[in-house]
Motif scaffolding. Sequence first.
Motif, short mmCIF file in Angstrom:
data_model
loop_
_atom_site.label_atom_id
_atom_site.label_comp_id
_atom_site.label_asym_id
_atom_site.label_seq_id
_atom_site.Cartn_x
_atom_site.Cartn_y
_atom_site.Cartn_z
N GLN A 45 49.42 65.05 30.81
CA GLN A 45 50.74 65.32 30.23
C GLN A 45 50.59 66.33 29.11
N ILE A 46 51.45 67.31 29.10
CA ILE A 46 51.52 68.29 28.01
C ILE A 46 52.90 68.16 27.37
N VAL A 47 52.94 68.11 26.05
CA VAL A 47 54.21 68.05 25.31
C VAL A 47 55.04 69.28 25.70
N PRO A 48 56.33 69.10 25.99
CA PRO A 48 57.15 70.23 26.44
C PRO A 48 57.03 71.50 25.60
N ALA A 49 56.97 71.38 24.29
CA ALA A 49 56.89 72.57 23.43
C ALA A 49 55.59 73.35 23.63
N PHE A 50 54.57 72.72 24.23
CA PHE A 50 53.28 73.38 24.42
C PHE A 50 53.03 73.81 25.86
N ARG A 51 54.00 73.61 26.73
CA ARG A 51 53.82 74.00 28.13
C ARG A 51 53.87 75.51 28.28
N ARG A 52 53.30 75.99 29.39
CA ARG A 52 53.28 77.42 29.74
C ARG A 52 52.48 78.25 28.73
N GLN A 53 51.48 77.60 28.11
CA GLN A 53 50.60 78.30 27.18
C GLN A 53 49.14 78.21 27.60
N GLY A 54 48.89 77.69 28.81
CA GLY A 54 47.53 77.59 29.31
C GLY A 54 46.82 76.28 28.99
N GLY A 85 40.19 53.45 32.50
CA GLY A 85 39.80 54.85 32.46
C GLY A 85 39.48 55.39 31.08
N THR A 86 39.25 56.68 31.06
CA THR A 86 38.92 57.43 29.84
C THR A 86 40.15 58.19 29.40
N LYS A 87 40.49 58.06 28.15
CA LYS A 87 41.69 58.68 27.59
C LYS A 87 41.28 59.76 26.59
N THR A 88 41.90 60.93 26.70
CA THR A 88 41.57 62.06 25.84
C THR A 88 42.86 62.69 25.31
N ILE A 89 42.86 62.97 24.03
CA ILE A 89 43.99 63.65 23.39
C ILE A 89 43.67 65.14 23.31
N ILE A 90 44.68 65.95 23.60
CA ILE A 90 44.58 67.40 23.46
C ILE A 90 45.31 67.77 22.18
N THR A 91 44.62 68.43 21.26
CA THR A 91 45.30 68.92 20.07
C THR A 91 45.26 70.44 20.08
N PHE A 92 46.35 71.03 19.65
CA PHE A 92 46.46 72.48 19.59
C PHE A 92 46.97 72.84 18.20
N GLU A 93 46.20 73.64 17.49
CA GLU A 93 46.53 74.01 16.12
C GLU A 93 46.80 72.78 15.26
N GLY A 94 46.01 71.73 15.46
CA GLY A 94 46.10 70.52 14.66
C GLY A 94 47.19 69.54 15.05
N THR A 95 47.94 69.85 16.11
CA THR A 95 49.05 68.98 16.55
C THR A 95 48.72 68.39 17.91
N ARG A 96 49.01 67.12 18.09
CA ARG A 96 48.81 66.50 19.40
C ARG A 96 49.72 67.20 20.40
N ALA A 97 49.10 67.80 21.42
CA ALA A 97 49.85 68.61 22.38
C ALA A 97 49.80 68.04 23.79
N GLY A 98 49.00 67.02 24.02
CA GLY A 98 48.91 66.47 25.36
C GLY A 98 47.91 65.35 25.45
N TYR A 99 47.70 64.94 26.71
CA TYR A 99 46.92 63.74 26.97
C TYR A 99 46.38 63.80 28.39
N LEU A 100 45.14 63.33 28.57
CA LEU A 100 44.52 63.18 29.90
C LEU A 100 43.98 61.76 30.02
#
Length: 148
Positions: free
Chosen positions: A81-90, A51-66
């Motif tokens: 997957q969303i890193v717990p500290a970044f959950r519930r932020q949309g 498959g295709t793997k994608t990193i989600i970064t938020f404010e320069g920090t890795r915040a998740g993965y698809l």
Amino acid sequence: MQTSLLLIFRPAVHEDQDFIYDLVKASLPDVVGIPVPDWSRNDFLQSWERGTKTIITFEGTRAGYLRWERDPDALHLADLQIVPAFRRQGLGTKALMYFERQAAAEGFAKVSLVVHDANHAAGPLYAKLAYCCEARDSRRSLMTKTLA
């Protein structure tokens, strides 16, 4: 690559493997709702090849993965997957919207994913974004969405 002011989606690279492995391994018991046997690095490396793997970064920090895979009739979201500290932020919502845009760009009219009953946060999110249950077994549902 899709961006907003603080959110960036980028292809995963080899240097992301430890981050993804640790994130997924830590999330498995909560996502599937049962103790998971030791998920080995070899198990992870097998999934890395698919498959295709994608990193989600938020404010320069890795915040998740698809990760998604191509099925005959749908693009299938294999992992979000969303890193717990970044959950519930949309971020989950934005990640799903990104995934759906990628599916449409690849010519898919439908997307799919599997959600475990124990994943209490994911089910309502998918329903809110118009995913419908297509099939189910005793612990999980196959959800699909037809793209406009």
